[in-house]
Scaffold this active site. Structure first.
Site, PDB file in Angstrom:
ATOM      1  N   ASN A 175       0.878  -1.169   0.000  1.00 40.24           N
ATOM      2  CA  ASN A 175       0.000   0.000   0.000  1.00 40.24           C
ATOM      3  C   ASN A 175       0.923   1.229   0.000  1.00 40.24           C
ATOM      4  O   ASN A 175       1.471   1.600   1.033  1.00 40.24           O
ATOM      5  CB  ASN A 175      -0.882  -0.041   1.252  1.00 40.24           C
ATOM      6  N   ARG A 212      -2.546  -1.840  -3.531  1.00 43.45           N
ATOM      7  CA  ARG A 212      -3.774  -1.087  -3.316  1.00 43.45           C
ATOM      8  C   ARG A 212      -3.711   0.181  -4.174  1.00 43.45           C
ATOM      9  O   ARG A 212      -2.717   0.914  -4.140  1.00 43.45           O
ATOM     10  CB  ARG A 212      -3.886  -0.700  -1.850  1.00 43.45           C
ATOM     11  N   ARG A 248     -12.493  15.567   7.959  1.00 40.42           N
ATOM     12  CA  ARG A 248     -13.262  15.913   6.751  1.00 40.42           C
ATOM     13  C   ARG A 248     -14.701  16.254   7.106  1.00 40.42           C
ATOM     14  O   ARG A 248     -15.289  15.627   7.997  1.00 40.42           O
ATOM     15  CB  ARG A 248     -13.260  14.731   5.772  1.00 40.42           C
ATOM     16  N   GLU A 272      -8.211  -5.288   4.746  1.00 37.83           N
ATOM     17  CA  GLU A 272      -8.105  -4.966   3.322  1.00 37.83           C
ATOM     18  C   GLU A 272      -6.942  -5.701   2.674  1.00 37.83           C
ATOM     19  O   GLU A 272      -7.017  -6.115   1.523  1.00 37.83           O
ATOM     20  CB  GLU A 272      -7.950  -3.442   3.153  1.00 37.83           C
ATOM     21  N   HIS A 324     -13.121   2.901   0.007  1.00 36.44           N
ATOM     22  CA  HIS A 324     -13.084   1.816   1.016  1.00 36.44           C
ATOM     23  C   HIS A 324     -13.747   0.529   0.502  1.00 36.44           C
ATOM     24  O   HIS A 324     -14.207  -0.306   1.300  1.00 36.44           O
ATOM     25  CB  HIS A 324     -13.825   2.210   2.319  1.00 36.44           C
TER      26      HIS A 324
END
Ligand code: AMP
Length: 401
Positions: free
Chosen positions: A7, A91, A241, A385, A180
């Site tokens: 990743n 990823r 956010r 993941e 996601h």
């Protein structure tokens, strides 16, 4: 088969080495501060002591070379030779409309990921650096890419289009993509396995709530709606956010405060959410502590976060005309009993009944936290993941032989 999952961020690179015969993790680690003269490599071989090394790592090719050195090191290594690594899974944040699943890396696939730089300027370029670095260090070893957006490519046009002039979609592909996806797909599958029910029969709402946060409505095993949009800014209130707001807020604030595009982007992505409302932290642990201590700003931040999360759960129950399972995952979802409790408290109209004692238990394993009477199964499922990427990589490499 041994697989490396990577990743790559702009200045960091996480890795996990899997033995896919039993899906065990042989080693994992992280390279931080790539591009600086004091880069840090933290390597954790399973069953051996963690090692940290500080050195100059100026780009990703060197980062991967250092990782491979650690993986084959006499003392800290877990491999006799780099040749044992038979494939690498990467990823990639944005797969646009081109990628509906993971893919074997070819020059065309790399070109398409480059074409998507516009949509993910911070995330897709380092992914390409990671792929190039792995090709340079392990020539001939197949690379597979797994996209955060791919799982959501099943969304219907009525869901993914914004009600704005269609020319913007035709010209610039302005639409909702979600994110996601690997996590939502993984936890929805694990939920069905855990309940021992066919995923085709289930309406699942997956709540991936970590630093970034998104919800997905998974019906019959496919994503029918998700809360993130063109970028991972839409949807829930997050650590830093804003999530959903009236788009006019942006132009109004830009005008009043004389902000540039990059300043307003930074405000919405890095200085909003829990951090902005609490004025103290983006971390749910601090917010919860402040709420418990009766601090007004943290209390407001907590209440806004929970309220917005609950409204999204309600809207996805409406989108699917019901819900059988709610899954909590990621940093907040897996660890914050109080966020889960307060959210479920106000979902009684759906027949949600939480077992408060089960909710408090921590296990690191998939588990049920609803009562036997609850009309909706509420589960906590640790996301993984990397494992999902490893499984896809194995599958694609085997298919391509
Ligand atoms: P993630 O992005 O999935 O790694 O999640 C990271 C976030 O999870 C942190 O910023 C925290 O807000 C949150 N988190 C981690 N542990 C806890 C905890 N015990 N209670 C509440 N929030 C937590």
């Amino acid at each position: 088969m041994k697989l490396l999952v990577i990743n790559a961020g702009s200045s960091s690179l996480k890795y996990q080495l899997y033995d896919m015969t039993d899906e065990s993790v042989l080693a994992k680690g992280l390279v931080e501060r790539i591009g600086m003269d004091s880069s840090i490599l933290t390597h954790k071989p399973t069953g051996k002591e963690e090692v940290t090394e500080v050195s100059e790592i100026l780009e990703h090719t060197t980062a991967i070379r250092k990782v491979l050195e650690k993986l084959t090191d006499k003392e800290h290594g877990v491999l006799a030779s780099v040749n044992e690594i038979q494939a690498v899974g990467h990823r990639v944040v944005h797969g646009g409309e081109a990628f509906k699943g993971s893919a074997l890396v070819t020059p065309e696939v790399k070109a398409e990921i480059r074409r998507l730089f516009d949509l993910a300027p911070l995330h897709n370029p380092p992914a390409i650096m990671g792929i190039n670095a792995s090709e340079a260090n392990m020539p001939g070893v197949p690379n597979v890419v797994a996209f955060d957006t791919a799982f959501h490519q099943t969304m219907d046009e009525k869901v993914y289009l914004y009600p704005i002039p269609r020319v913007l979609y035709k010209k610039h592909r302005v639409r909702r993509y979600g994110a996601h996806g690997t996590s939502h797909q993984y936890v929805s599958r694990v939920a069905a396995e855990y309940l021992n029910r066919p995923i085709e029969d289930l309406k699942i709402i997956t709540c991936h709530i970590g630093n970034g946060a998104s919800l997905t409505a998974v019906k019959g095993g496919v994503s029918v709606d998700t809360s993130m949009g063109l970028t991972p800014l839409e949807g829930l209130m997050m650590g830093t956010r804003s999530g959903d707001l009236d788009p006019t807020v942006v132009t109004f604030v830009m005008n009043k405060e004389e902000l540039s595009i990059s300043e307003v982007n930074s405000m919405l992505n890095k200085h909003s959410g829990l951090l902005a409302i609490s004025g103290s932290s983006s971390d749910m642990r601090d917010i919860t502590d402040g709420w418990e201590a009766g601090k007004p700003n943290e209390t407001l931040a907590f209440e806004m976060y929970e309220y917005r999360l609950r409204k999204y759960i309600g809207s996805y129950a409406a989108a699917m005309n019901g819900v059988d399972v709610i899954v909590f995952t990621a940093g907040v979802g897996e660890n914050s009993a109080i966020v889960r409790e307060k959210t479920c408290e106000n979902l009684s109209y759906l027949g949600v009944e939480l077992d408060k004692e089960l909710n408090k238990i921590r296990s690191g394993e998939p588990r049920r936290i609803s009562t036997p009477n609850s009309k909706v199964e509420v589960l906590v499922i640790p996301t993984n993941e990397e494992l999902m990427i490893a499984r896809d990589t194995l599958h694609i490499v085997q298919e391509s032989k």
